[in-house]
Motif scaffolding. Structure first.
Motif, PDB file in Angstrom:
ATOM      1  N   ALA A 174       0.839  -1.204   0.000  1.00  0.00           N
ATOM      2  CA  ALA A 174       0.000   0.000   0.000  1.00  0.00           C
ATOM      3  C   ALA A 174       0.868   1.246   0.000  1.00  0.00           C
ATOM      4  CB  ALA A 174      -0.916   0.011   1.214  1.00  0.00           C
ATOM      5  N   GLU A 175       0.366   2.300  -0.651  1.00  0.00           N
ATOM      6  CA  GLU A 175       1.112   3.563  -0.707  1.00  0.00           C
ATOM      7  C   GLU A 175       0.509   4.643   0.190  1.00  0.00           C
ATOM      8  OE1 GLU A 175       2.093   2.782  -5.332  1.00  0.00           O
ATOM      9  OE2 GLU A 175       0.255   2.286  -4.281  1.00  0.00           O
ATOM     10  N   ALA A 176      -0.640   4.350   0.781  1.00  0.00           N
ATOM     11  CA  ALA A 176      -1.275   5.241   1.744  1.00  0.00           C
ATOM     12  C   ALA A 176      -2.075   4.385   2.714  1.00  0.00           C
ATOM     13  CB  ALA A 176      -2.179   6.255   1.046  1.00  0.00           C
ATOM     14  N   ILE A 177      -2.406   4.987   3.848  1.00  0.00           N
ATOM     15  CA  ILE A 177      -3.162   4.294   4.888  1.00  0.00           C
ATOM     16  C   ILE A 177      -4.446   5.065   5.165  1.00  0.00           C
ATOM     17  CG2 ILE A 177      -3.194   3.546   7.303  1.00  0.00           C
ATOM     18  CD1 ILE A 177      -1.182   1.996   5.602  1.00  0.00           C
ATOM     19  N   VAL A 178      -5.535   4.335   5.266  1.00  0.00           N
ATOM     20  CA  VAL A 178      -6.798   4.895   5.737  1.00  0.00           C
ATOM     21  C   VAL A 178      -7.065   4.335   7.131  1.00  0.00           C
ATOM     22  CG1 VAL A 178      -9.315   4.854   5.435  1.00  0.00           C
ATOM     23  CG2 VAL A 178      -7.819   5.274   3.470  1.00  0.00           C
ATOM     24  N   LEU A 179      -7.236   5.212   8.109  1.00  0.00           N
ATOM     25  CA  LEU A 179      -7.552   4.772   9.466  1.00  0.00           C
ATOM     26  C   LEU A 179      -9.032   4.433   9.556  1.00  0.00           C
ATOM     27  CD1 LEU A 179      -5.459   7.288  11.611  1.00  0.00           C
ATOM     28  CD2 LEU A 179      -4.845   4.957  10.892  1.00  0.00           C
ATOM     29  N   GLY A 180      -9.335   3.206   9.996  1.00  0.00           N
ATOM     30  CA  GLY A 180     -10.699   2.690   9.903  1.00  0.00           C
ATOM     31  C   GLY A 180     -11.527   2.855  11.147  1.00  0.00           C
TER      32      GLY A 180
END
Length: 244
Positions: A174-180
């Motif tokens: 992954a190149e970015a993270i989404v906080l869930g």
């Protein structure tokens, strides 16, 4: 403009944290009203919790129309009641998962979602499919932290989440993270600095998205799917919901 941030759970410390994060990014002429419903679960970690959170959430949308709110943010990563809320509201209603995933897709070819419990991973995948984000989403990863543990200063939540974000970059590509989880909102900047990659959380993303829609004078469509609910009788504890 007045944007109402609705935390669909009833944990007020989490609501206050989200509200602070929203105010930190809001424009100077934007007022932020942060609330939790009067009824609902303390945290939302299942479809059952989501279903029971929706009536209280919709009460806040209905009262927001009387309070002069211009837009709403549903501050739970499951985006509970989003489409129902759009039927009731005149202005934009933004779900934080919807906002975060779309923002992530604009700055990176791929992202992974880092969320709380394993049992909620399927819910996040369903949202990615609903929003057309499956082709961007590499993985949904759980930290095995309960939502309310994010409120416990002794839970070591920041380290646990940061470590999972690093694994998402290394193992998922992954190149970015989404906080869930909306309860992670205050950790976003620190985690991004630690892992040296973009980290997006939905509360602030949704606020900026709502502001842009209002600036463009775009309201919720009232033809077809988001038309107002048909008037009818509601019974029992829902009896007041039929008045509109």
């Amino acid at each position: 403009m007045l944007i109402k941030i609705i935390n669909p759970n009833t944990t007020l410390s989490m609501t206050a944290k989200m509200t602070d994060c929203a105010r930190a990014v809001a424009s100077a002429d934007t007022r932020i009203l942060g609330v939790s419903p009067a009824m609902g679960p303390a945290s939302i970690e299942s479809y059952y919790d989501e279903a029971l959170a929706v009536p209280g959430l919709l009460e806040e949308i209905i009262s927001g129309e009387d309070e002069g709110c211009d837009a709403y943010v549903i501050a739970c990563f499951g985006d509970p009641g989003l489409y129902a809320a759009r039927e009731v509201a005149n202005g934009p209603v933004i779900g934080i998962a919807e906002a975060a995933m779309h923002y992530a897709s604009l700055i990176a070819p791929s992202f992974s979602v880092v969320t709380t419990l394993q049992r909620t991973c399927g819910m996040a995948w369903h949202l990615a499919e609903r929003y057309g984000m499956e082709r961007f989403c590499r993985n949904v990863r759980a930290c095995e932290l309960a939502v309310l543990e994010l409120e416990d200063p002794h839970s070591d939540a920041r380290r646990i989440i940061t470590d999972e974000c690093r694994r998402a970059l290394d193992e998922d590509g992954a190149e970015a993270i989404v906080l869930g989880c909306a309860g992670m909102a205050d950790l976003c900047s620190a985690i991004s600095d630690d892992i040296k990659a973009p980290v997006i959380e939905g509360v602030t993303a949704a606020v900026k998205l709502a502001e842009s829609l209002l600036t463009l004078k775009l309201q919720t469509a009232k033809r077809g799917d988001y038309a107002r609910p048909l008037p009818k009788l509601y019974s029992g504890i829902l009896q007041n919901f039929g008045a509109r």
